[in-house]
Design an enzyme around this catalytic site. Sequence first.
Site, PDB file in Angstrom:
ATOM      1  N   SER A 197     -11.581  -1.631   0.210  1.00 62.64           N
ATOM      2  CA  SER A 197     -10.436  -1.291   0.936  1.00 62.64           C
ATOM      3  C   SER A 197     -10.273  -1.874   2.181  1.00 62.64           C
ATOM      4  O   SER A 197      -9.336  -2.551   2.852  1.00 62.64           O
ATOM      5  CB  SER A 197      -9.910  -0.087   1.215  1.00 62.64           C
ATOM      6  OG  SER A 197      -9.037   0.442   0.118  1.00 62.64           O
ATOM      7  N   ASP A 226       0.749  -1.163   0.085  1.00 62.74           N
ATOM      8  CA  ASP A 226      -0.028   0.017  -0.049  1.00 62.74           C
ATOM      9  C   ASP A 226       0.738   1.212   0.020  1.00 62.74           C
ATOM     10  O   ASP A 226       1.976   1.090  -0.506  1.00 62.74           O
ATOM     11  CB  ASP A 226      -1.065  -0.201   1.282  1.00 62.74           C
ATOM     12  CG  ASP A 226      -2.358   0.579   0.965  1.00 62.74           C
ATOM     13  OD1 ASP A 226      -2.272   1.791   0.628  1.00 62.74           O
ATOM     14  OD2 ASP A 226      -3.410  -0.159   1.053  1.00 62.74           O
ATOM     15  N   HIS A 261      -3.714   5.042   4.391  1.00 64.17           N
ATOM     16  CA  HIS A 261      -4.610   3.970   3.895  1.00 64.17           C
ATOM     17  C   HIS A 261      -3.989   2.670   4.605  1.00 64.17           C
ATOM     18  O   HIS A 261      -4.600   1.875   5.062  1.00 64.17           O
ATOM     19  CB  HIS A 261      -4.679   4.128   2.294  1.00 64.17           C
ATOM     20  CG  HIS A 261      -5.450   3.251   1.755  1.00 64.17           C
ATOM     21  ND1 HIS A 261      -4.955   2.030   1.052  1.00 64.17           N
ATOM     22  CD2 HIS A 261      -6.856   3.225   1.918  1.00 64.17           C
ATOM     23  CE1 HIS A 261      -6.145   1.407   0.788  1.00 64.17           C
ATOM     24  NE2 HIS A 261      -7.217   2.003   1.227  1.00 64.17           N
TER      25      HIS A 261
END
Length: 716
Positions: A389, A170, A211
Site C-alpha cells: 500500500s 481508496d 488509508h
Amino acid sequence: MAFSLSHFLALLLPPIPLLLLTTVKPHPGFGWPESGACVPGRSWAVRLGASDEDGRRLDDLAEAVAQEAGLQNWGQIGQLEGHYLFCYAPHGQPEEISAAAKVLAAHPDVAWHSQEQPLRRAKRSMEFNDPRYPKQWHLHNEVRAGMDINVTGVWERNVTGSGVTVVVVDDGIQHTLQDIQPNYSPEGSYDLNSNDPDPMPHPDSRGDNHHGTRCAGEIAAAPNNSFCAVGVAYGSRVAGIRVLDGPLTDSMEAVAFNKHYQVNDVYSCSWGPEDDGRTVDGPHPLGKVALQHGVIAGRRGFGSIFVVASGNGGQNEDDCNYDGYANSIYTVTIGAVDENGRKPFYAEKCASMLAVTFSSGDGLLRSIVTSDWSMQQGTGCTEGHTGTSAAAPLAAGMVALMLQVRPCLTWRDVQHIIAYTATKYEDKEADWMANSAGFRHSHLHGFGLLNAWRLVNAAKVWESVPFLVSYQSPVLREERTIHAHPLVSTVTWNVTAADLLESGMQTLEHVSVAVTVSHPRRGNVEITLICPSGMTSVIGAHRSMDVDPSGYNDWTFSTVRCWGERAEGVYSLQLTDYRQGALNIGVLNQWKLILYGSSMSFDEVKARQRVVEDAMGGQYLNSSFSLPCPPGLDIPPESFSPLTSNILKSLLLLGCLALFASLYYMLEVTLFHVDSRGLCRRRRGHSNIEEGDELEVGSMLAPEDKEPIMGRHSST
Ligand SMILES: [Ca+2]
Ligand SMILES: [Ca+2]
Ligand SMILES: [Ca+2]
Ligand SMILES: [Ca+2]
C-alpha cells in the site's frame, strides 16, 4: 606573452575564491579539517602578485607572506594558480585578526585578498522545515546509502510533478489537512460510496479510513509548511476517489477507473483481491473494460496511468499473478522492498511485477513517514504507513515527475521507461535473470528499484514507442495430464514470421497465457512459460494454501520478463504438479498464447537503451532541450458519469466495441503516424487490442470484497 590562467582568473575576482571556499586543499602538516581551525572570519583568500616565472616558487612566497602576517598557509585554493588560503590560529583575538588583515593589505606581493565570510547558500529544495522530513528515509536515506528513491536531484531541477494530477482511489482523503489542502484537486475527486463530489473519509468504528489520506500524503504532501512531511511529487495535485468504504461493485470500480480521466493523469490503487493465498480474482468485466478504456481515451488519448500494489499475501505464499489487477497489461504493478532492499515477509512476487519501491520491513526496519488524517486519534502525521500500500503511491508520485518533463508519454511509454531504468542491486534472494534484450528481472523485484532520477532523465529524452499490436494463437486444446513434480508436462506453440507479418510485431512487451486447468487442488500446479530466447517466467506459482477444486477457467497469466525480446519463435508452457500421493490428477485442458508488443526492432530496443543511459548525466534535464509533444485528442471530459450504473452497463456492453475501435483508430492515426500494416485487418492470430480477450464481457456482476493492502503489523 600568453594570457595565462591567473590573468584570466584575476578578471573574475573577487567572487571566485568565495565560491570555491569548499575546494581548499588540505595543507600538509595541518590536520584537516581541525575543528574550529580555519573557519570563516579567520581565513583569507589571497592572490599573489607574482608568478612562477618570476624566479620564486609561489608556494615559498605564499609561505613567507603568511608568516609575515602571522597566519598559517593552508595551501593553494583548488586549481587556482597563485591563490592561497591563509588562516589565523584557532584562538586568536579579534584585534590580532585585524592586524593580520593590515599586513596583507600593505604587502607588495599580495595583489588581492579577501577575508572570507560564510556564504548564504541554501541546499536547493533539499532543506524543508517539515518536522518529519528528516525521517523520510525513502526520500533521502542517510543511514543506508542508495536505499532511497533518488529524488532530491530531480527536485533541485524544479521537477516536482507540476501540472500533473494523481488520484488516490481508496477510502477517501482528508483534503482539509494542512499537508493535503494546498495540492488538493477537487476537480479530480469524487465520492462513489456516498455519490457526491467530496471524498472526505468517514470515521468508522474501526478507525481505519485513514488509508487514502496516508497515500495522498506520500504523493503530494505540501513542503515547507512546518507540518509533517513532504510528498514525492510535492508540486503535483492530488485528488481522491472514495470507493473502498462500503460494498464495491464492478460498475463502481469501472466508474472509478475512468473518473475525471481528463483531469487525473495517474490512478494510484493500493488495494486488490484478498491476499489469502487461495484467491484468484481480478477486475470483472466492467472493470476490465474501464481499464482498457482508460489507457485508450484517458489523458487526451495518451492513456491513464494505473499504478497498482502487488499485494500483501507474501506470508500466505500469494503471488500477484493470481491478482487480475496486477496481472493486467494496463497496470503498472509495483511491489515493495524494505530499507535493505529485501523482500519483506508480506510482499508478493510475480512474473508481471514491473518494479519495486520502498516500504516497511520486518523487525526494527523503518516504515514510511507520511501525512495521516486528523480524525479520531489521528494527528495528521504518521511514521507507520506500511505494506505494498505504501509502495504504490511512491511509484505514482514518480510517474507524476516523469509526466511533468514529458506530458505526452503514453501508458506504455511509462512502462517501458520503468523497464529501462529500474536499478538492480545485490540480493541473493532476487534471482535476477537477464533476458536476451539485456533487461534483468526478478520475480521478487520486477526490473528493480524505481529510481526517480533515472525515470525523469529517461522520460525527458523518450520518444513514444510505436503503437501496440498483439498476436493471439488459436485456442490450443490439449487435454493433457499434468505430471507430478519433478517431471513436467510441456506444450509448445510456434509463432512464425508469417504470423507476425500483418501486425508488424517485432519485439515483445507483455506475454500472456490464458489457461484452463482441471485439478482437484489447483494450488499444487506450477506453470512456467518459456519464451523463444529461453527466458523463463513462473506465471502460475505453486500455492500450498489454494485447495480450490475448480482449477483455472481461462485465467490469464502475464509476464514482463520477455520485454524487448524478439517475438518470433517457439513458446513453451511447462506444468508440474506438486501433489502428495498419486491421486490428484490434473489436466491442462486448453491454453492460448497472447503476445503484446510493437514494430520496434530488436536493434531499436538496444539503441533506446543507449539513449537512456546517455541521458543519465542530467544534461538534458539541465538544458532547455525538449522533444516535440503532439497535442493529444479532444476527448469529452466525462463520457460515462453521471450515468447510473444500469445505463453504464448497457452502454458498455452495447457500445464499447465500436467506441474503442474508433478511438483506438483515431489514436493510432493521430499519435503514432500510423503504419497501415497493423490496421483494419483481422484474421485469426492477429489483432489490435480492441479485439482481444480483454473485451469479452461474460458473467455479470457480483459484489466484491476489496481489501486495502496494508502490512499485518500496521501501527494502527
Ligand atoms: Ca462525501
Ligand atoms: Ca508538510
Ligand atoms: Ca495477492
Ligand atoms: Ca500490470
